[in-house]
Enzyme design. Sequence first.
Site, PDB file in Angstrom:
ATOM      1  N   ASP A 257      13.430  38.095  63.935  1.00 38.42           N
ATOM      2  CA  ASP A 257      13.515  38.876  65.074  1.00 38.42           C
ATOM      3  C   ASP A 257      15.100  39.073  65.419  1.00 38.42           C
ATOM      4  O   ASP A 257      15.880  38.000  64.732  1.00 38.42           O
ATOM      5  CB  ASP A 257      12.581  38.300  66.124  1.00 38.42           C
ATOM      6  CG  ASP A 257      12.474  39.359  66.894  1.00 38.42           C
ATOM      7  OD1 ASP A 257      11.376  39.464  67.808  1.00 38.42           O
ATOM      8  OD2 ASP A 257      13.198  40.476  67.176  1.00 38.42           O
TER       9      ASP A 257
HETATM   10  C1  GLC Z   1      13.157  43.096  69.378  1.00 37.61           C
HETATM   11  C2  GLC Z   1      11.747  42.620  69.109  1.00 37.61           C
HETATM   12  C3  GLC Z   1      10.975  43.079  67.945  1.00 37.61           C
HETATM   13  C4  GLC Z   1      11.621  44.233  67.370  1.00 37.61           C
HETATM   14  C5  GLC Z   1      13.201  43.816  67.000  1.00 37.61           C
HETATM   15  C6  GLC Z   1      13.824  45.108  66.193  1.00 37.61           C
HETATM   16  O1  GLC Z   1      14.001  42.247  70.076  1.00 37.61           O
HETATM   17  O2  GLC Z   1      11.290  41.433  69.437  1.00 37.61           O
HETATM   18  O3  GLC Z   1       9.598  43.144  68.278  1.00 37.61           O
HETATM   19  O4  GLC Z   1      11.070  44.518  65.876  1.00 37.61           O
HETATM   20  O5  GLC Z   1      13.899  43.248  67.915  1.00 37.61           O
HETATM   21  O6  GLC Z   1      14.242  45.889  66.944  1.00 37.61           O
END
Ligand code: GLC
Length: 719
Positions: A257
């Site tokens: 993430d």
């Molecule tokens: C965000 C979220 C995740 C998302 C990622 C990219 O913080 O936790 O669900 O896909 O970053 O945007």
Amino acid sequence: MSRIEDLLAKMTLAEKLGQLTMTASSYAVTGPVIAGDSTESIRDGTIGNLLNMVGADHVNEMQRIAVEQSRLGIPLLIGLDIIHGHRMLFPIPLAETACFDPEAWERTAREAAREGTADGLAMTFAPMLDVSRDLRWGRTAEGSGEDPGLAALMAHAKVRGFQTADLSGAESLAACAKHFCAYSPVTAGREYAAVDISERTLREVHLPAFAASVKAGVETIMPAFTDLNGVPMTAHIPLLRDYLRGELGFEGVLVSDYNAIGELIKHGVAADLVEAATLSLKAGVDIDMMANAYRNGLPIALERGLVTMDEIDTCVRRVLQLKEKLGLFDDPYRRGAKPEAASAITARRQFARDLGARCITMLKNEGEALPLKPGVKRLCVLGPLADAAADMRGPWWAAGEPEGQVSVMAGLKSGLSDVEVRYATGVGFDDGDTAGIDEAVALCEGAEALILCLGERASMSGEAASRAYPDIPEPQMALAKAAIARARALQIPVIAILFSGRPLVIPWLAENADAILAAWFLGCEAGNAIVDVLSGRVSPGGRTPITWPRAVGQVPIFFGQRPSGRPMDPKDYFTSKYQDVPNDPLYPFGHGLTYGRFVLSNLRVTPETVAERQEIEVAIDISNEGKRAAEETVFLFTRDRVASVTRPLLELRRFAKIRLEPGQTGLVVMKFPAAELSFLGADLEPVFEAGDVEILVGPRADRADLLTASVRLFANVDD
Ligand code: GLC
């Protein structure tokens, strides 16, 4: 030698780590923005993946730099959070679940993939598979509610919809099952807080959907930000390596993430980026999203002997394999090469509208307040969400522009154009200003019904949006109370339309409104879908996939709770209860009224006794004794009263839908393998035990509304 092995043999360390790096472009902000312009890094091969970029022209511009100007010409993998639609937004996942139609769930993913690939994208960070039983947690909006079986069905539908059978196709996206795992039970419902749950809950509730996604062929999985029982998921070797790759055989790409590898330092398990990068690489995380931990940390980790080049090559190989499966090497410009036909776009919008009505969940409808009487001439519409087009998108709107959404007011204008609508917001969202209430309430004079549009704005749910008081904001309640008092004096019905990314705690409104529609966030056709329901053109079809509590103090509240040794007994003080609130929810899982009136009868279960390898068939008659056609959803639960461990009060096994005209009778048949009645014994190993199991069928997870029968399981009978 294969293309990938040939490339690996040629790649420098910097180029290898580039393939393990994903950096954000600036189209959408989905986390702390710590990146600048990536062009040079793409050219020198030290960034191999991007996120948050939209538009085939922009994507191809970056792709051309990678393919034609970098030393090895490795194409970029570019992803975006296409969660519930891309340009044309569908209902948010929690709302979409409410239609209980896996074909529709797959179709919205398919449509979104068509739009996302038309914008040049090859990956989405969806489906989100977190099972949530805590409405304080804002990301409840992104999932499919409280039931693990439902989340598993959603996983299957979304992976198929996004990826199709041919991942290299011009309209296919690599899906990303997230957030692995058990992110939703954060402490006190507070976003990103620590998670501490039992191994049983982990395996019974939070793993099944991910197992289903792997079985469906999901290409990528994203570990959660959170630490699970003391180990951050981004470095969780037992679950990432031993369970996902070992037990499930997942061979795809693990993408961290946003900055999650870097955040291992804040978790306190890494002293610096070198240690953070080492922990994640050892756990098998392939792509570092936005932390630059791999690029900056792994060269040092390698020098120190903390990691090996083989471990790095294993991750690079998986990333290159994904790009090859996506067809990016063969034709990096394939996605977005052909604009979509106008007819496909028109059909998509109509689908969004039809689906919206099927997700609207009618929580209450007394005195037949709905549908509006034919020939109605004047309505009073109050509330800050009545004309909030942008908020109809809900959280995670990808490339859905604010002006592309239909508000309630716009829907009324086009769908009930001969009705005079007297409208006022009455109060704002955030300013607490209630000065406009009196003027707004005065608009009730002469109206034949009052419609209140209340709830959350899009930014009040989704990521980083936990709420300790998940209710209707106070200024809106002040408006509602004043307006309802006026409506009562005028003897006109009150219809409350709620917009939210979660159930809301609404005890007063539940008492004082005549009708309540949970409109969640329905996306681009919200206003039209809502007016289709208000006008009676379409019956609402939604059933809540998550329990609505009476008070936040009841949370976590869900139908699959265990019985307790002292279950509630009004005649016995020392039993499981609250001093100040009943145990039961305001609205149970599956609740949702329609414009029909359905009666279930004649439940039969065959065979009466069954061995593990046999199938159980459940049949029930259903008739529509109402005055309008409608689609009913029927749920099949089981209850295993006596077993070697305590078993949930209800377990959802199947559901079915049937549309009946007034006076029509139908038959619903649901079948499931008896083997599904096995469970994790005291040693957490699957067990199938002899004994009687209740079969319960009905419209919601409330025993008072369920017809019951029973089946006897034999554990060792050859069938
Ligand atoms: C965000 C979220 C995740 C998302 C990622 C990219 O913080 O936790 O669900 O896909 O970053 O945007």
